[in-house]
Design a protein around this motif. Structure first.
Motif, PDB file in Angstrom:
ATOM      1  N   SER A 459       0.823  -1.224   0.000  1.00 21.34           N
ATOM      2  CA  SER A 459       0.000   0.000   0.000  1.00 21.34           C
ATOM      3  C   SER A 459       0.853   1.270   0.000  1.00 21.34           C
ATOM      4  CB  SER A 459      -0.922   0.008   1.227  1.00 21.34           C
ATOM      5  OG  SER A 459      -0.152   0.054   2.423  1.00 21.34           O
ATOM      6  N   ASP A 462      -0.213   3.955  -2.449  1.00 20.06           N
ATOM      7  CA  ASP A 462      -1.522   4.503  -2.081  1.00 20.06           C
ATOM      8  C   ASP A 462      -1.370   5.538  -0.973  1.00 20.06           C
ATOM      9  OD1 ASP A 462      -2.686   2.737  -3.893  1.00 20.06           O
ATOM     10  OD2 ASP A 462      -3.028   1.196  -2.365  1.00 20.06           O
ATOM     11  N   ALA A 477      -5.354   0.148  -7.316  1.00 16.62           N
ATOM     12  CA  ALA A 477      -4.690   0.445  -6.048  1.00 16.62           C
ATOM     13  C   ALA A 477      -3.422  -0.378  -5.933  1.00 16.62           C
ATOM     14  CB  ALA A 477      -5.630   0.128  -4.880  1.00 16.62           C
TER      15      ALA A 477
END
Length: 623
Positions: A459, A462, A477
């Motif tokens: 992540s 992101d 994502a």
């Protein structure tokens, strides 16, 4: 009970022998066995997954390799057979006579080229044959001896060192004036062989002076030039027609102000008697309040290299030091060093380190001569006319300059590529200024720097606010991508939206090229205070991007500020064609013609020197 038996049948499979009805404790044990096996299976699968993940974690991440330096191969010197010229048929005054009878000295001399071979570059050999097939006359010979045109040409060839070339490459043996008139055939042989030899060397000079002795694209992947094409047949025709071969040959060199300044510097350096170098011990690092035995050399260097203004302003300090000496770096001496650093373009921190010592020590004349010669070679790779308006980025100087009608419109500090991410050497044309830009992250940065982080934390992008899109333009994502399965071919495009954190800052100035290099703003303003500013991934960061944008657009800073203030990503085309030179010169003239000398930050001087040496060795071996 029957229902339980059916369930067991499902567990053991159709056709399995089911046990008879067990007592309560036996039934409980059977279920423990069945469900215990399931739990052990789950734990086994989990261990396998963890083992797989561990194996993937230890697998080396892919890398995108930077361009490399090559083992330079010089232009090949070929053996050129001039026999085709001996086969030329010359029209006879008596058409019925076979074979035709030669009518003058040149035509009679051609037969002596049968089996005659010379060593020359292929382009030169081809041009010689093409020219003399079409033009049956001597260029360099009149009345059976070298003419004035030949003498002028050979004078210029012998002076090739003045222009950063090597006169040894253009040496020609000249026949003596005395010859036996009764041996006309032997003299014609001498004259035609002298003729083609001088033509070959003159054309080699034209090639070298026009495009350089070295093909830059064979040096490294960091060089990107289309090598200049030279019409050698026309050049030989021009030499035959000109009244001053010396001037014509001189004109093959770049005729711009920068080349003239470098030529003048080269002559001055070669004429200098004494060395301009002051030795300061390697590794010297002196802070205020400390002591060093090298202080006397530091003061001597300032006395030698400081401006008249500096020497007057700090005259008392110099006199006191001359009287008392000592190794203590006092506040008065610190103030003087700061003044020297300021006028030398260094950070005035009073610390005597590598960059300051470089300015203080100076360079030996030999080192300067070498840098000037390399600068003259590199200048031949660029257009003769750099353009009335152009931007010149000199990487070793960490400087970007907008030139207008031969004058500096604006000049500023720049940050260029790290040694591991070198900025390429090429030229292009500026097309647009983009405000509030997106930063399209290059594949090399994604693979080499982001991918290891993404494997630890999918992540990551992101959370950092990057936008990812797949090949169909759909947003994805980063946390949903298996980054362990990603190699050097990234399946998504990654970009950073405009904003204060954007790596490109407020604007970028685009000149689209295959290296993805452009000029841009940066939030990392502190780097401009450094003396050595090689910190980027290859692009050029500008200290005053608004000023440069206003210059290339031909507008005002207020206009630039208004566009940025709109807060949206937009582009403005640059009117007209403005060349931009992303260059590499360790010697380069300033606006007043004074030559500045810079460190060879990427070791490109070393590689170019090797290439020139190999070129000279190849030519000497074939001469």
């Amino acid at each position: 009970m029957r229902k339980s038996l059916v369930m067991l049948a499902c567990v053991f499979g159709v056709g399995a022998v089911l046990p008879t009805a067990p007592p309560a404790f036996a039934q409980s044990s059977l279920f423990e066995v069945i469900f215990g096996q399931q739990q052990r299976g789950k734990r086994h699968r989990q261990r396998q997954i963890e083992k797989f993940r561990a194996q993937r974690a230890t697998k080396p991440a892919p890398r995108v390799k930077a361009p490399s330096f090559y083992n330079y191969k010089p232009d090949a010197v070929k053996t050129v057979d001039l026999s085709p010229l001996a086969e030329i048929e010359v029209a006879s005054a008596e058409p019925m006579v076979i074979p035709p009878i030669p009518q003058d000295e040149f035509e009679r001399s051609l037969r002596h080229l049968e089996g005659h071979r010379i060593q020359a570059l292929k382009e030169v050999g081809d041009a010689l044959i093409e020219y003399y097939k079409a033009n049956h006359a001597f260029v360099w010979v009149t009345d059976m001896k070298p003419n004035a045109r030949a003498m002028a040409a050979m004078e210029e060839l012998a002076a090739a060192d003045m222009y950063g070339l090597s006169s040894d490459d253009y040496r020609v043996d000249v026949p003596g004036d005395d010859y036996d008139p009764t041996k006309t055939s032997e003299r014609l042989r001498e004259m035609i062989q002298f003729e083609v030899a001088l033509s070959a060397k003159a054309l080699r000079y034209v090639l070298d002076a026009t495009r350089g002795r070295v093909d830059p694209n064979r040096l490294s992947g960091y060089h990107d030039f289309k090598r200049k094409e030279v019409d050698l047949v026309s050049a030989l025709g021009n030499l035959a027609a000109t009244s001053d071969a010396k001037v014509y040959l001189q004109g093959s060199n770049p005729g711009n102000d920068q080349f003239e300044a470098l030529s003048a510097e080269l002559a001055e350096l070669r004429a200098a008697d004494a060395e301009d170098h002051i030795e300061i011990a390697e590794g010297t690092f002196l802070k205020p309040g400390r002591s060093s035995p090298e202080l006397k050399n530091i003061v001597a260097a300032i006395r030698k290299r400081g401006s008249d203004t500096l020497l007057v302003d700090h005259g008392i300090t110099l006199m006191e030091y001359q009287a008392d000496g000592g190794d203590l770096y006092t506040p008065e001496l610190v103030s003087m060093v700061r003044a020297f650093q300021t006028e030398s373009g260094l950070k005035p921190d009073g610390i005597v380190g590598k960059m300051t010592i470089g300015k203080l020590s100076g360079m030996t004349n030999e080192t300067k001569i070498g840098k000037v010669i390399l600068a003259m070679e590199r200048l031949r790779w660029l257009p003769r006319d750099l353009g009335t308006r152009h931007v010149f980025i000199n990487q070793p100087a960490y400087e970007a300059t907008y030139m207008n009608n031969g004058k500096e419109g604006i000049s500023m500090r720049a940050v260029v590529g790290k040694k591991s991410n070198q900025t390429s050497f090429f030229y292009d044309e500026i097309e647009t200024v983009e405000y509030n830009p997106y930063w399209g992250v290059p594949r090399s940065i994604i693979v080499n720097e982001m991918l290891p982080k993404l494997r630890r934390d999918p992540s990551y992008l992101d959370r950092q606010g990057y936008e990812l899109t797949d090949r169909r333009g759909r947003r994805v994502a980063s946390r949903n991508i298996d980054w362990y399965s990603v190699g050097s071919k990234i399946p998504v495009d990654v970009r950073q939206p405009p904003g204060k954190r954007n790596a490109l800052g407020e604007l970028k100035i685009m000149f689209p090229n295959k290296h993805a290099i452009y000029m841009h703003d940066t939030p990392a303003k502190k780097l401009f205070s450094r003396d050595a500013r090689a910190f980027s991934h290859g692009c050029v960061r500008l200290q005053d991007p608004r000023g440069m944008a206003a210059a290339v657009l031909g507008t005002s800073r207020d206009h630039i500020a208004q566009q940025i203030a709109k807060g949206r990503n937009m582009a403005e085309p640059v009117p007209g064609k403005i060349p931009v030179y992303v260059s590499y010169f360790t010697a380069w003239p300033g606006e007043d013609g004074t030559i500045g000398y810079y460190a060879d930050m990427y070791d490109r001087d070393k590689h170019l020197n090797k290439a020139i040496k190999r070129t000279e060795q190849t030519r000497q071996a074939q001469s």
